[in-house]
Design an enzyme around this catalytic site. Structure first.
Site, short mmCIF file in Angstrom:
data_model
loop_
_atom_site.label_atom_id
_atom_site.label_comp_id
_atom_site.label_asym_id
_atom_site.label_seq_id
_atom_site.Cartn_x
_atom_site.Cartn_y
_atom_site.Cartn_z
N ASP A 136 5.42 -26.04 -5.61
CA ASP A 136 5.84 -24.81 -4.96
C ASP A 136 7.30 -24.79 -4.52
O ASP A 136 7.92 -23.74 -4.51
CB ASP A 136 4.96 -24.53 -3.74
CG ASP A 136 5.24 -25.52 -2.63
OD1 ASP A 136 5.37 -26.71 -2.94
OD2 ASP A 136 5.35 -25.11 -1.47
N ASP A 183 2.18 -31.34 -6.68
CA ASP A 183 3.00 -31.57 -5.50
C ASP A 183 2.04 -31.59 -4.30
O ASP A 183 0.93 -31.08 -4.39
CB ASP A 183 4.01 -30.43 -5.38
CG ASP A 183 4.84 -30.54 -4.12
OD1 ASP A 183 5.31 -31.66 -3.84
OD2 ASP A 183 4.99 -29.54 -3.42
N CYS A 234 3.23 1.55 2.96
CA CYS A 234 4.53 0.86 2.90
C CYS A 234 5.54 1.71 2.15
O CYS A 234 6.71 1.80 2.55
CB CYS A 234 4.37 -0.49 2.19
SG CYS A 234 3.12 -1.54 2.89
N ASP A 250 10.61 -28.74 -6.57
CA ASP A 250 9.73 -28.83 -7.73
C ASP A 250 10.25 -28.01 -8.90
O ASP A 250 9.71 -28.10 -10.00
CB ASP A 250 8.33 -28.30 -7.37
CG ASP A 250 7.66 -29.15 -6.32
OD1 ASP A 250 7.78 -30.38 -6.42
OD2 ASP A 250 7.04 -28.59 -5.41
N CYS A 298 0.84 -1.19 0.00
CA CYS A 298 0.00 0.00 0.00
C CYS A 298 0.88 1.24 0.00
O CYS A 298 2.10 1.17 0.10
CB CYS A 298 -0.89 0.01 1.23
SG CYS A 298 0.09 0.00 2.74
#
Lengths: 714, 49
Positions: free
Chosen positions: A609, A428, A29, A613, A26
């Site tokens: 992930d 996975d 930040c 992988d 945002c």
């Protein structure tokens, strides 16, 4: 680690380092980073690029990367140093194309203005004047804006092949040259507007295409980025110094602090701690290691400081092995030829043939070389692939921006083409079918009044269970309670005092677990009550996993599990979801299975992930990863889906298939237009006016057809 | 015809100034961070300069 005070004067000159900060969400930040970071010692300025989620930090030369990372940490952000120059190069290529598009667009509009006057009847001196002004604008503009096509065509011709850019180059340069000749002899027809409009339309397609490609970055790059950029080396005389990763040597002794990522493979000499292997295996449970155990580069030291003797550096590291596997896998995918390229392979020779035939035909009919050449140019201009060049990128950009709003980030345009072809799904387990993080069960057992204490205890540790507990409590409007005497003992837990009474969040004793041999992780909370509260953690299935797999099967993509986890754990999840599953697979096994599937004629969609992988994601026909995936997983995947729901998978498949339908319609429209217009051009009936109308109409129809895709992601 | 001699250079100059403005904004980095530009307007800059 000692902090080196920055030079008072900036004689050495401030340096700029770029960091990736994925947690910016945002305006707050941005303001926080840009205002607070320069207040950290040695940092002069920080500039956020929100679109790329990067921060450029200007700082004193004496500051090292760990110093800067600590500065980010101090203001509450996690940052990763960025080393890839490739992204800068890519954005420079895009800028060049946009600049060329700006020039071509400006020139096309102004020349069109003059051409309209000619078509509406200006003749004699006025027409000559307008042609001369057009020439003055068009010749430099074509020379500048046409460069991307000219260089590409030249490259193709030099190696003896032809591509879409060859007819474009021939068409544009012949049209410009011939128009210049017409202008000099005072002829009636100049094609400057056609040549420029063609360039503008084609460049628009190229810009869109380049924007899509720019998002796709190589996975191996990110892999090296995620290992630590350096380490604290213990010298023989007892001193310690920070050295960068490429200066490390086998036999060095490194001091690895808690929370630091390992830069090299090694054997632990002193101390014990737990290591987060999630980058390597995707498994969230930390692994305990003590003296004599090996530790791998890229893993994160969670608990206490350890001394590591380096056994492998650089290319010999285990993580580099995975990078090599991925590189090989990505090469096999690069053999995929995009639909637009396949179309152009047929298209270019056909166009050349038609133009040559018209020229030869009119010569034989005795029209003279001047008129024959004009007809041939008309054919080249008419057939030039304006609509064809827009057919694919416009459809892809429209559907990708719609998908992005639905939480599906597509990194590569060709990913949609490949996803539309997928005929099976391999998933996975940990982190993909499951959430990949330990979720606390039964936090309701903690009395409301004491949640603030638990929150404060959990905030004192960066152990994954503590982080998970903190997140679970975070939503309940619980501020941390004030604690004193906070002590974290590696492997044991956190103890502290709250209003004088001792409180603790610790490893449960066997008797507290109730005797059942439960493999789930757990913590015990001493909050001043008679008995500790035991909270168990389990990795839960993603919500909608069953429904998502059902929808995938209905779309013709039967799913299977392919996991590095133990066979029993995989069988349990597979049984719960009613699909087949295979466990105990190493990264190379996964990749081999995918290659076997591809060799058997399947088009597998890989969803995963972890770093383990990565090779499989790169080897699959098309791949997707959740946003919670390791960097490598995200980089290697073609599509990243946000949020916990798996329903993004069938959504993406449906969107990809809709895109391919529209792209094929666009091709049919573009070809249909050519079938109508080419005979007219060959018959010599096409004037610059007709060409301008035909080109823009066909392009507008293709764009309008692509815009229908805005509702395609459901 | 006399009008044209004025109007055409004027039209070209206007178009050219648009092109120059575009190239300048591209070089000045105004297209580098479109999302950030949209966000920055929301930042309350409290420090008086």
């Amino acid at each position: 680690m000692t902090y080196v005070a920055p030079d008072g004067d900036w004689t050495k000159g401030p340096v700029e380092t770029r960091f990736a900060v994925p947690d910016m969400h945002c305006a707050g930040c941005i303001a926080k980073i840009e205002n607070m970071l320069p207040r950290q010692p040695g940092i002069r300025a920080a500039r956020v690029n929100f679109s790329a989620k990067t921060v450029a930090v200007t700082h004193a030369t004496a500051l090292t990367e760990p110093d800067l990372l600590r500065a980010f940490d101090a203001i509450g952000f996690e940052a990763q140093p960025l080393l890839n120059e490739a992204a800068v190069e890519r954005s420079a290529a895009l800028k060049r194309l946009i600049r060329a598009l700006g020039v071509a667009g400006f020139a096309a509009m102004n020349v069109m203005l003059l051409s309209v006057s000619v078509w509406s009847g200006a003749d004699g001196n006025a027409r000559n004047l307008f042609h001369w002004i057009s020439a003055l604008i068009a010749v430099p503009a074509v020379a500048y804006a046409g460069r991307p096509f000219f260089t590409s065509a030249f490259r193709a011709l030099r190696v003896g092949t032809t591509n879409m850019d060859v007819p474009i180059t021939i068409g544009v340069s012949l049209a410009t040259g011939m128009s210049l000749y017409e202008t000099i002899i005072g002829g009636p027809h100049a094609w400057f507007d056609g040549a420029l409009m063609l360039l503008a339309f084609l460049l628009a397609g190229r810009v869109l295409d380049e924007m899509m490609r720019g998002r796709a970055a190589s996975g191996a790059e990110a892999l090296v980025r995620r290992t630590a950029p350096g380490a604290m080396r213990l010298e023989a005389d007892g001193a310690s110094a920070w050295v960068s990763a490429d200066a490390l040597q086998v036999g060095d002794r490194l001091m690895i602090a808690a929370g630091e990522r390992l830069a090299a493979d090694g054997i632990i000499e002193q101390g014990e701690s737990r290591f987060d292997l999630s980058l390597l295996t995707g498994e969230s449970a930390p692994v305990h290691a003590g003296p004599g155990d090996t530790a791998t580069a890229g893993t994160l030291n969670l608990d206490g400081p350890v001394v590591l003797r380096v056994t492998a550096v650089g290319e010999a590291r285990a993580i580099a092995e995975i990078a090599r596997l991925m590189e090989g896998a990505a090469q096999s995918r690069s053999r995929y030829v995009r639909l637009a390229d396949r179309a152009s392979r047929l298209y270019a020779p056909a166009v050349h043939l038609l133009a040559a035939l018209s020229f030869a035909g009119w010569m034989i009919a005795g029209a003279g070389w001047h008129q024959s050449l004009l007809v041939a140019i008309a054919v080249l201009i008419i057939t030039c692939p304006c609509a064809l060049g827009l057919a694919v990128p416009v459809a892809q950009v429209v559907v990708c921006s719609t998908m992005m709003r639905k939480g599906l980030l597509v990194k590569d345009g060709s990913a949609l083409e490949r996803l539309a072809q997928a005929d099976e799904a391999l998933l996975d387990k940990t982190g993909t079918l499951t959430l990949g993080r330990p979720a606390p069960e039964g936090i309701d057992a903690i009395p409301q009044a004491q949640r603030a204490i638990v929150r404060a205890l959990a905030m004192a540790s960066r152990h994954p269970l503590a982080v998970s507990l903190r997140q679970a409590l975070g939503g309940a409007d619980v501020g941390p309670a004030p604690l004193t005497d906070i002590v974290e003992t590696p492997g044991e837990g956190v103890t502290a005092r709250h209003e004088g009474r001792p409180v603790a969040m610790r490893r449960p004793r066997p008797e507290e677990l109730g005797g059942d041999a439960d493999e789930r992780a757990a913590v015990a909370l001493d909050l001043g009550g008679p008995a500790p509260i035991v909270i168990r953690f389990a990795d839960a299935l993603r919500p909608d996993a069953r429904e998502a797999l059902g929808q995938l099967a209905a779309l013709g993509l039967p799913a299977r599990i392919m996991s590095g986890d133990r066979g029993e754990a995989v069988a349990a999840v597979a049984g719960a979801l009613g699909i087949a599953g295979q466990g105990d697979m190493r990264p190379a096994d996964k990749m081999a299975l995918l290659e076997a599937e591809i060799a058997a004629g399947h088009r597998p969609l890989m969803v995963g992930d972890g770093l383990n992988d990565g090779p499989a994601l790169a080897a699959a026909h098309v791949s997707m990863a959740p946003a919670s995936a390791s960097d490598v997983g995200q980089q290697a995947a073609d599509i990243v889906f946000l949020g916990d729901s798996l329903l993004g998978l069938p959504k993406a498949v449906r969107a990809a298939r809709a895109t391919m339908r529209v792209v094929k319609e666009n091709f049919m429209l573009a070809i249909g237009y050519n079938v109508l217009a080419v005979p007219l051009a060959m018959a010599g009936k096409v004037t610059p006016l007709i060409a301008a109308i035909a080109m823009s109409t066909s392009s507008i129809i293709v764009i309008a057809n692509s815009l229908r895709l805005r509702g395609a992601v459901k | 015809m006399n009008g044209l001699l004025i109007l055409i250079p004027v039209a070209l100059l206007l178009g050219l100034s648009g092109l120059v403005a575009f190239l300048w904004s591209l070089r000045a980095g105004q297209f580098d961070d479109p999302d950030g530009a949209a966000m920055r307007i929301l930042i309350d800059d409290e420090s008086p300069l």
